[in-house]
Design an enzyme around this catalytic site. Structure first.
Site, PDB file in Angstrom:
ATOM      1  N   ARG A  93       1.396  -1.019   0.345  1.00 10.28           N
ATOM      2  CA  ARG A  93      -0.215   0.283  -0.124  1.00 10.28           C
ATOM      3  C   ARG A  93       0.484   1.733   0.023  1.00 10.28           C
ATOM      4  NH1 ARG A  93      -3.768  -0.079   5.029  1.00 10.28           N
ATOM      5  NH2 ARG A  93      -4.967  -1.296   3.992  1.00 10.28           N
ATOM      6  N   ARG A 162      -1.614   6.417   9.716  1.00 13.86           N
ATOM      7  CA  ARG A 162      -1.258   6.389   8.389  1.00 13.86           C
ATOM      8  C   ARG A 162      -1.416   6.892   7.344  1.00 13.86           C
ATOM      9  NH1 ARG A 162      -3.796   0.677   8.524  1.00 13.86           N
ATOM     10  NH2 ARG A 162      -3.161  -0.090  10.147  1.00 13.86           N
ATOM     11  N   LYS A 226      -2.753   1.183  15.594  1.00 14.22           N
ATOM     12  CA  LYS A 226      -2.809   1.977  14.215  1.00 14.22           C
ATOM     13  C   LYS A 226      -3.500   3.780  14.802  1.00 14.22           C
ATOM     14  CE  LYS A 226      -5.649  -0.840  11.584  1.00 14.22           C
ATOM     15  NZ  LYS A 226      -7.203  -1.380  10.564  1.00 14.22           N
ATOM     16  N   LYS A 228      -5.627   7.172  12.472  1.00 12.72           N
ATOM     17  CA  LYS A 228      -5.901   7.600  11.308  1.00 12.72           C
ATOM     18  C   LYS A 228      -6.381   8.963  11.681  1.00 12.72           C
ATOM     19  CE  LYS A 228      -7.177   3.374   9.631  1.00 12.72           C
ATOM     20  NZ  LYS A 228      -8.882   2.544   9.042  1.00 12.72           N
ATOM     21  N   CYS A 449     -15.582  -2.736   0.248  1.00 12.10           N
ATOM     22  CA  CYS A 449     -14.404  -3.348   0.922  1.00 12.10           C
ATOM     23  C   CYS A 449     -13.615  -4.592   0.225  1.00 12.10           C
ATOM     24  CB  CYS A 449     -13.657  -3.641   2.456  1.00 12.10           C
ATOM     25  SG  CYS A 449     -14.896  -5.523   2.328  1.00 12.10           S
ATOM     26  N   CYS A 455      -8.462 -10.787   1.504  1.00  7.43           N
ATOM     27  CA  CYS A 455      -8.515 -10.871   3.477  1.00  7.43           C
ATOM     28  C   CYS A 455      -8.693 -11.456   4.088  1.00  7.43           C
ATOM     29  CB  CYS A 455      -9.226  -9.426   2.859  1.00  7.43           C
ATOM     30  SG  CYS A 455      -9.590  -9.173   4.567  1.00  7.43           S
ATOM     31  N   CYS A 494     -16.337  -8.457   6.718  1.00  8.49           N
ATOM     32  CA  CYS A 494     -16.650  -8.931   8.059  1.00  8.49           C
ATOM     33  C   CYS A 494     -16.938  -6.991   9.269  1.00  8.49           C
ATOM     34  CB  CYS A 494     -15.667  -8.784   8.551  1.00  8.49           C
ATOM     35  SG  CYS A 494     -13.962  -7.895   9.011  1.00  8.49           S
ATOM     36  N   CYS A 498     -14.075  -1.485   6.621  1.00 12.48           N
ATOM     37  CA  CYS A 498     -13.346  -0.909   6.061  1.00 12.48           C
ATOM     38  C   CYS A 498     -13.748   0.248   4.617  1.00 12.48           C
ATOM     39  CB  CYS A 498     -12.272  -2.079   4.839  1.00 12.48           C
ATOM     40  SG  CYS A 498     -11.058  -2.742   6.150  1.00 12.48           S
TER      41      CYS A 498
HETATM   42 FE1  SRM Z   1      -9.125  -1.465   6.954  1.00 12.29          FE
HETATM   43  C1  SRM Z   1      -7.227  -4.042   8.342  1.00 12.29           C
HETATM   44  C2  SRM Z   1      -8.048  -3.007   4.163  1.00 12.29           C
HETATM   45  C3  SRM Z   1     -10.019   0.994   5.626  1.00 12.29           C
HETATM   46  C4  SRM Z   1     -10.554  -0.855   9.804  1.00 12.29           C
HETATM   47  N1  SRM Z   1      -8.158  -3.539   6.129  1.00 12.29           N
HETATM   48  C5  SRM Z   1      -7.554  -4.472   7.168  1.00 12.29           C
HETATM   49  C6  SRM Z   1      -6.870  -5.679   5.963  1.00 12.29           C
HETATM   50  C7  SRM Z   1      -5.209  -5.134   6.307  1.00 12.29           C
HETATM   51  C8  SRM Z   1      -6.649  -7.055   6.637  1.00 12.29           C
HETATM   52  C9  SRM Z   1      -5.605  -7.403   7.402  1.00 12.29           C
HETATM   53  O1  SRM Z   1      -5.915  -6.367   8.852  1.00 12.29           O
HETATM   54  O2  SRM Z   1      -5.414  -8.879   6.866  1.00 12.29           O
HETATM   55  C10 SRM Z   1      -7.328  -5.283   4.962  1.00 12.29           C
HETATM   56  C11 SRM Z   1      -6.620  -5.494   3.542  1.00 12.29           C
HETATM   57  C12 SRM Z   1      -7.399  -6.619   2.369  1.00 12.29           C
HETATM   58  C13 SRM Z   1      -6.864  -6.415   1.888  1.00 12.29           C
HETATM   59  O3  SRM Z   1      -6.633  -7.472   0.871  1.00 12.29           O
HETATM   60  O4  SRM Z   1      -6.952  -6.009   0.440  1.00 12.29           O
HETATM   61  C14 SRM Z   1      -8.204  -4.640   4.936  1.00 12.29           C
HETATM   62  N2  SRM Z   1      -8.825  -0.758   4.862  1.00 12.29           N
HETATM   63  C15 SRM Z   1      -9.019  -1.531   3.510  1.00 12.29           C
HETATM   64  C16 SRM Z   1      -8.585  -1.216   2.837  1.00 12.29           C
HETATM   65  C17 SRM Z   1      -8.403  -1.083   1.635  1.00 12.29           C
HETATM   66  C18 SRM Z   1     -10.325  -1.853   2.110  1.00 12.29           C
HETATM   67  C19 SRM Z   1     -10.641  -1.051   1.079  1.00 12.29           C
HETATM   68  O5  SRM Z   1     -11.442  -1.520  -0.133  1.00 12.29           O
HETATM   69  O6  SRM Z   1     -10.771   0.675   0.271  1.00 12.29           O
HETATM   70  C20 SRM Z   1      -8.107   0.252   2.881  1.00 12.29           C
HETATM   71  C21 SRM Z   1      -7.359   0.576   3.040  1.00 12.29           C
HETATM   72  C22 SRM Z   1      -6.981   1.591   3.549  1.00 12.29           C
HETATM   73  C23 SRM Z   1      -5.837   2.624   3.330  1.00 12.29           C
HETATM   74  O7  SRM Z   1      -5.367   3.406   1.961  1.00 12.29           O
HETATM   75  O8  SRM Z   1      -4.684   2.952   4.491  1.00 12.29           O
HETATM   76  C24 SRM Z   1      -9.383  -0.100   4.550  1.00 12.29           C
HETATM   77  N3  SRM Z   1     -10.476  -0.159   7.310  1.00 12.29           N
HETATM   78  C25 SRM Z   1     -10.173   0.931   6.840  1.00 12.29           C
HETATM   79  C26 SRM Z   1     -10.862   1.954   7.146  1.00 12.29           C
HETATM   80  C27 SRM Z   1     -12.352   3.241   6.717  1.00 12.29           C
HETATM   81  C28 SRM Z   1     -11.039   3.593   6.946  1.00 12.29           C
HETATM   82  O9  SRM Z   1      -9.974   4.058   7.441  1.00 12.29           O
HETATM   83  O10 SRM Z   1     -11.345   5.474   6.429  1.00 12.29           O
HETATM   84  C29 SRM Z   1     -11.719   0.835   8.742  1.00 12.29           C
HETATM   85  C30 SRM Z   1     -12.184   1.609   9.229  1.00 12.29           C
HETATM   86  C31 SRM Z   1     -12.277   2.954  10.293  1.00 12.29           C
HETATM   87  C32 SRM Z   1     -10.971   2.822  11.660  1.00 12.29           C
HETATM   88  O11 SRM Z   1     -10.579   2.589  11.676  1.00 12.29           O
HETATM   89  O12 SRM Z   1     -11.999   3.034  12.880  1.00 12.29           O
HETATM   90  C33 SRM Z   1     -10.602   0.273   8.479  1.00 12.29           C
HETATM   91  N4  SRM Z   1      -9.116  -2.521   8.394  1.00 12.29           N
HETATM   92  C34 SRM Z   1      -9.622  -2.014   9.804  1.00 12.29           C
HETATM   93  C35 SRM Z   1     -10.002  -2.997  10.872  1.00 12.29           C
HETATM   94  C36 SRM Z   1     -10.276  -2.605  12.245  1.00 12.29           C
HETATM   95  C37 SRM Z   1      -9.240  -1.730  12.835  1.00 12.29           C
HETATM   96  C38 SRM Z   1      -9.961  -1.688  14.675  1.00 12.29           C
HETATM   97  O13 SRM Z   1     -10.076  -0.560  14.942  1.00 12.29           O
HETATM   98  O14 SRM Z   1     -10.284  -2.552  15.455  1.00 12.29           O
HETATM   99  C39 SRM Z   1      -8.910  -3.832  10.599  1.00 12.29           C
HETATM  100  C40 SRM Z   1      -8.395  -4.942  11.527  1.00 12.29           C
HETATM  101  C41 SRM Z   1      -7.451  -4.537  12.317  1.00 12.29           C
HETATM  102  O15 SRM Z   1      -6.671  -3.180  12.047  1.00 12.29           O
HETATM  103  O16 SRM Z   1      -6.862  -5.399  13.134  1.00 12.29           O
HETATM  104  C42 SRM Z   1      -8.367  -3.660   9.182  1.00 12.29           C
HETATM  105 FE1  SF4 Z   2     -11.091  -7.411   4.712  1.00 13.43          FE
HETATM  106 FE2  SF4 Z   2     -12.888  -6.498   6.681  1.00 13.43          FE
HETATM  107 FE3  SF4 Z   2     -11.527  -4.671   6.421  1.00 13.43          FE
HETATM  108 FE4  SF4 Z   2     -13.067  -6.179   4.307  1.00 13.43          FE
HETATM  109  S1  SF4 Z   2     -13.781  -5.002   6.408  1.00 13.43           S
HETATM  110  S2  SF4 Z   2     -11.122  -5.660   4.112  1.00 13.43           S
HETATM  111  S3  SF4 Z   2     -13.420  -8.172   4.994  1.00 13.43           S
HETATM  112  S4  SF4 Z   2     -10.997  -6.407   7.289  1.00 13.43           S
END
Ligand code: SRM
Ligand code: SF4
Length: 572
Positions: A93, A162, A226, A228, A449, A455, A494, A498
């Site tokens: 990324r 991030r 993390k 943000k 997402c 993922c 899930c 995201c």
């Molecule tokens: Fe996310 C984890 C994809 C935005 C909350 N997110 C993941 C992972 C890396 C899975 C992993 O931990 O192994 C996913 C990778 C999937 C893949 O195969 O690419 C993933 N997140 C994404 C993306 C690519 C979704 C998308 O389709 O665009 C976004 C990448 C953003 C970036 O460029 O940095 C993405 N993730 C978000 C957002 C939205 C936002 O930030 O505005 C959230 C919710 C906001 C927040 O953070 O509260 C988000 N992602 C999570 C979480 C839950 C974090 C938590 O507070 O518990 C995880 C799981 C974790 O961190 O353990 C996670």
């Molecule tokens: Fe993966 Fe859940 Fe984030 Fe979708 S919402 S990319 S399934 S961690």
């Protein structure tokens, strides 16, 4: 005495286990502190030719370098039957504060994607891009090629600040560039000091004097989780500012930037079955009027979270839980104490939308912009549309730059009047204008997402399923003459959220293969969380529910009431 060693929290008088004692710290804490500046044994892991994976501890560390180890979940079963290891690969990324890419960088990214990854360029919900399917042996060449294009992946994942977001479209304000520059300033201020990324991936000479990399902000244990940050320019909340740990709301009077309202404690993830977890929108705590004060306040919000965040339970480690544990006022007072000044009272602001401005627009300086609809941020050439080739052709003219939006789209940007016709011809040739124009309002507002197959946390499909579900939803809307409603619909595989499904008007949250919780009641501006309406529905039940909901909405809405407001009023 260090806070971790006390028995009681001096600010709240609560027992410290809530934020973590050293002996109860989560295993990741040890991996970070013993990592030698995020180096671990990554170099050795890369050299191991027996497996396509890297060592377990290094899997946590590479996140700080902007990459994740993944495997193709579609092929797990087949490979297990053949007694083969999982098909490991890596996702990388980029760090793009505010989501900006030059034409040359676009060309480089396109080439790198073609050579080293699946070829699909994935625009994320945080204004950057990811490449998937990169084999272990290709990580270094990929990073080197990005570096040659002046691009990096530092700190785009991991327990650290991030990619910083900023409202994307320059038509949003006459002083857009002044506000936009903050994304870069904040990103730079919060970069880690370690040179590990340069050493490991670019073969830079080893740092011998460890003092050179002393990191007063992140120290050795980085953030508890993390972190943000997003900046928004009212009245369009296109970055979903309240979903961030820190949200900055630009306050503009007479085309002058007066400063920023600062909001803290946004975060969207929940865990199914864990009532201690919850989505939370950021709370506005005050206003800063100078750049120096804004940056200082941001920095100290991070230090308070660094020192008071929960390092025991990663499910409860985000800033939102620290803010609620210390109390908004308690947290704010600690920030003010550390910053050495008091935040001013927040200024009034107003949001009325959360959208991307599709199609052609001109800004106050006469430059032109075309926002392209990219369904779920997937840039590729398929049987319907050659999006990737079209954008490459635009980049090759050298007459535009590119801006990613937090809604997973791309703006072809900063085009001079004299070059507009050339870009327009390319867009017409590749049918991009038709594609963007013809997509329905719900489709253009929707996000999903990544989810399967990459993922590891996905419980259900999202980006691969959403397009076909939307076709059925479009049919239902048409049945009630609601086809022009720009309802915001989002899906995640899930409960991590995201694609920010918890602030959608209709949110789908995956619970198991083919099943989703149906959430209703978010507003159009992103300032209200939705709520669960029905649990674990399969597609026929989803469509039946929406059929009834749309029928009632048509009959019962008040004037031009939005679907989210209607469903919130009626059901919650
Ligand atoms: Fe996310 C984890 C994809 C935005 C909350 N997110 C993941 C992972 C890396 C899975 C992993 O931990 O192994 C996913 C990778 C999937 C893949 O195969 O690419 C993933 N997140 C994404 C993306 C690519 C979704 C998308 O389709 O665009 C976004 C990448 C953003 C970036 O460029 O940095 C993405 N993730 C978000 C957002 C939205 C936002 O930030 O505005 C959230 C919710 C906001 C927040 O953070 O509260 C988000 N992602 C999570 C979480 C839950 C974090 C938590 O507070 O518990 C995880 C799981 C974790 O961190 O353990 C996670
Ligand atoms: Fe993966 Fe859940 Fe984030 Fe979708 S919402 S990319 S399934 S961690």
């Amino acid at each position: 005495m260090p806070v971790e060693k006390q028995n009681k929290d001096s600010m709240t008088d609560r027992p410290l286990y809530r934020r973590g004692r050293e002996d109860e710290a989560s295993p990741i804490e040890k991996i970070k502190t013993e990592s030698n500046g995020l180096r671990g044994t990554i170099t050795e892991s890369l050299q191991d030719e027996i497996t396509g994976a890297i060592r377990e501890d290094d899997q946590s560390l590479i996140k700080f370098h902007g990459m994740y180890q993944q495997d193709d979940r579609d092929r797990r079963e087949e490979r297990a039957e053949k007694k083969l290891d999982r098909l490991y690969s890596f996702m990388i990324r980029l760090r793009l504060p505010g989501g900006l890419l030059t034409a040359d960088q676009w060309i480089a990214m396109d080439e790198i994607a073609g050579e080293n990854s699946t070829g699909v360029i994935k625009i994320t919900t945080r204004q950057t891009v990811q490449l998937h399917g990169i084999l272990k042996s290709k990580i270094k060449p990929t990073i080197k090629a990005f570096n040659a294009a002046k691009l990096d992946s530092i700190a785009t994942c991991g327990d650290i600040n991030r990619n910083v977001l900023c409202s994307a479209h320059p038509k949003q304000s006459n002083i857009h560039s002044e506000i936009f520059a903050y994304a870069d300033k904040i990103s730079t201020m919060l970069m880690p000091k370690t040179r590990a990324w340069y050493e490991i991936w670019l073969d830079e000479k080893k740092v011998l004097d460890k003092k050179e990399e002393e990191d007063p902000l992140y120290r050795e244990s980085y953030m508890p989780r993390k972190f943000k940050i997003a900046i928004t320019i009212p009245p369009n909340n296109d970055v979903d500012v309240f979903g961030n740990d820190i949200g900055l709301i630009a306050i503009i009077e007479n085309d002058t930037l007066k400063g920023f309202n600062i909001a803290i404690g946004g975060g969207l993830s929940t865990t199914h079955g864990n009532p201690e977890t919850y989505a939370r929108l950021a709370t506005v705590i005050g206003f800063t009027d100078t750049e120096e004060k804004t940056l200082k306040a941001i920095y100290e919000i991070l230090t308070v979270q660094r020192d008071y965040g929960n390092r025991t339970d990663r499910k409860l480690a985000r800033l939102k839980y620290t803010v609620d544990r210390l109390g908004v006022d308690g947290f704010k007072q600690e920030v003010e104490k550390r910053a050495g000044f008091k935040l001013e009272e927040a200024k009034p602001y107003n949001f009325n939308s959360r959208c991307d401005y599709y199609g052609w627009y001109q800004n106050h300086e006469g430059l032109w912009y075309y926002t392209v609809f990219v369904e779920n941020g997937r840039l590729l050439d398929d049987e319907n549309i050659a999006l990737k080739s079209a954008l490459l052709a635009v980049a090759k003219t050298g007459k535009a730059i590119f801006r990613f939006t937090a809604n997973q789209n791309v703006i072809i940007s900063d085009i001079n009047e004299k070059d507009k016709e050339l870009i327009d011809q390319i867009l017409k040739k590749y049918k991009i204008i038709e594609h963007t124009h013809q997509a329905s309002p719900v489709r253009k507002n929707a996000m999903a997402c990544v989810a399967l197959p990459t993922c590891p946390l996905a419980l259900a499909e999202a980006q691969r399923y959403m397009p076909s579900l939307l076709t059925k939803i479009e049919t239902l809307l048409a049945k009630y003459q609601l086809g022009n409603e720009d309802i915001i619909i989002r899906m995640t595989g899930c409960p991590n959220g995201c694609a920010r499904s918890y602030i959608a008007e209709i949110g789908f949250v995956g619970t198991s293969p083919g099943k989703y919780n149906l959430h209703l009641g978010g507003d159009h501006e992103g300032s209200r969380l939705n709520k669960i309406y029905k649990e674990s529905l399969e597609e026929p039940e989803i469509l039946n529910s929406l059929d009834e909901l749309f029928a009632d909405f048509k009959k019962e809405r008040n004037g031009a009431e939005k679907f989210g407001d209607y469903s919130f009023r009626k059901y919650f």
